[in-house]
Write a protein that holds these residues in place. Structure first.
Motif, PDB file in Angstrom:
ATOM      1  N   ALA A 239       2.094  -0.086  -3.656  1.00 29.88           N
ATOM      2  CA  ALA A 239       2.606  -1.302  -4.722  1.00 29.88           C
ATOM      3  C   ALA A 239       1.529  -2.302  -4.636  1.00 29.88           C
ATOM      4  N   ASP A 240       0.768  -2.679  -3.453  1.00 26.43           N
ATOM      5  CA  ASP A 240      -0.255  -3.651  -3.353  1.00 26.43           C
ATOM      6  C   ASP A 240      -1.282  -3.203  -4.503  1.00 26.43           C
ATOM      7  N   PHE A 241      -1.733  -2.044  -4.545  1.00 20.30           N
ATOM      8  CA  PHE A 241      -2.603  -1.405  -5.717  1.00 20.30           C
ATOM      9  C   PHE A 241      -2.118  -1.750  -6.997  1.00 20.30           C
ATOM     10  N   VAL A 242      -0.798  -1.564  -7.258  1.00 23.06           N
ATOM     11  CA  VAL A 242      -0.220  -1.725  -8.421  1.00 23.06           C
ATOM     12  C   VAL A 242      -0.232  -3.345  -9.031  1.00 23.06           C
ATOM     13  N   ALA A 243      -0.008  -4.199  -7.881  1.00 22.63           N
ATOM     14  CA  ALA A 243      -0.158  -5.458  -8.331  1.00 22.63           C
ATOM     15  C   ALA A 243      -1.329  -6.053  -8.071  1.00 22.63           C
ATOM     16  N   SER A 244      -2.336  -5.405  -7.778  1.00 24.86           N
ATOM     17  CA  SER A 244      -3.482  -6.051  -7.547  1.00 24.86           C
ATOM     18  C   SER A 244      -4.470  -5.644  -8.695  1.00 24.86           C
ATOM     19  N   VAL A 245      -4.466  -4.505  -9.260  1.00 29.57           N
ATOM     20  CA  VAL A 245      -5.179  -3.965 -10.552  1.00 29.57           C
ATOM     21  C   VAL A 245      -4.782  -4.528 -11.679  1.00 29.57           C
ATOM     22  N   ILE A 246      -5.524  -4.242 -12.861  1.00 25.09           N
ATOM     23  CA  ILE A 246      -5.125  -4.661 -14.404  1.00 25.09           C
ATOM     24  C   ILE A 246      -3.982  -3.400 -14.697  1.00 25.09           C
ATOM     25  N   SER A 247      -4.340  -2.360 -14.299  1.00 24.13           N
ATOM     26  CA  SER A 247      -3.394  -1.188 -14.576  1.00 24.13           C
ATOM     27  C   SER A 247      -3.476  -0.046 -13.772  1.00 24.13           C
TER      28      SER A 247
END
Length: 170
Positions: A55-63
């Motif tokens: 979830a952090d990955f998805v929230a932190s990256v453009i996509s």
């Protein structure tokens, strides 16, 4: 015979009176008396996703997804920005590993799409490696046309299904 009726009547009367008994009332404090209330300190729960999670990955990256043109697996300029943001996140979490899933639209044979999905996943992997991500942290898998994101036989659905998706592993 009147004795059981008398006992039953007394029992009913006793129960009835017991139900009507009032509870003792609590009186307000004396005027001028100080009352202290003890409050429990509030612990704040962290808001947002757990650092280092998917979830952090998805929230932190453009996509988490790179899209491709029909029968293509090249990384274009918009894909480069997406993968650069993913590489930055991976640099913050050096213990995290990822899997890149390659996907295709429904057209073409199963074997062709498995091979194309693998080329798409490897293209994303190779770009991340060129940005400094350790290749041992990246695995690739191809699902071909077996896991469509969009169900439909139109250009919009096909375009959404031609993709490589990055998923965190540990």
């Amino acid at each position: 015979m009147t004795r059981p009726i008398l006992i039953a009547g007394l029992a009913a009367l006793t129960l009835g009176l017991g139900a009507c008994a009032s509870k003792p009332k609590q009186l307000p404090p004396e005027p001028g008396a100080t009352t202290t209330t003890q409050t429990t300190p509030q612990t704040t729960q962290p808001t947002g996703p757990v650092p280092g999670s998917q979830a952090d990955f998805v929230a932190s990256v453009i996509s988490d997804t790179v899209n491709f043109d029909t029968d293509r697996y090249n990384i274009d300029a918009s894909d480069q920005g997406i993968l650069q943001s993913q590489a930055s996140w991976l640099a913050r979490y050096p213990a995290k590993a990822i899997t890149i899933e390659g996907h295709c639209d429904e057209r073409g044979t199963r074997d062709y799409n498995i091979a194309l999905g693998e080329r798409r996943a490897n293209a994303a992997k190779n770009y991340l490696v060129s940005l400094g991500v350790d290749p041992s942290r990246i695995t690739v898998v191809s699902y071909g046309k077996e896991r469509p994101l969009a169900l439909g036989s139109d250009e919009d659905s096909w375009a959404r299904n031609r993709r490589a998706v990055t998923v965190t592993v540990n």
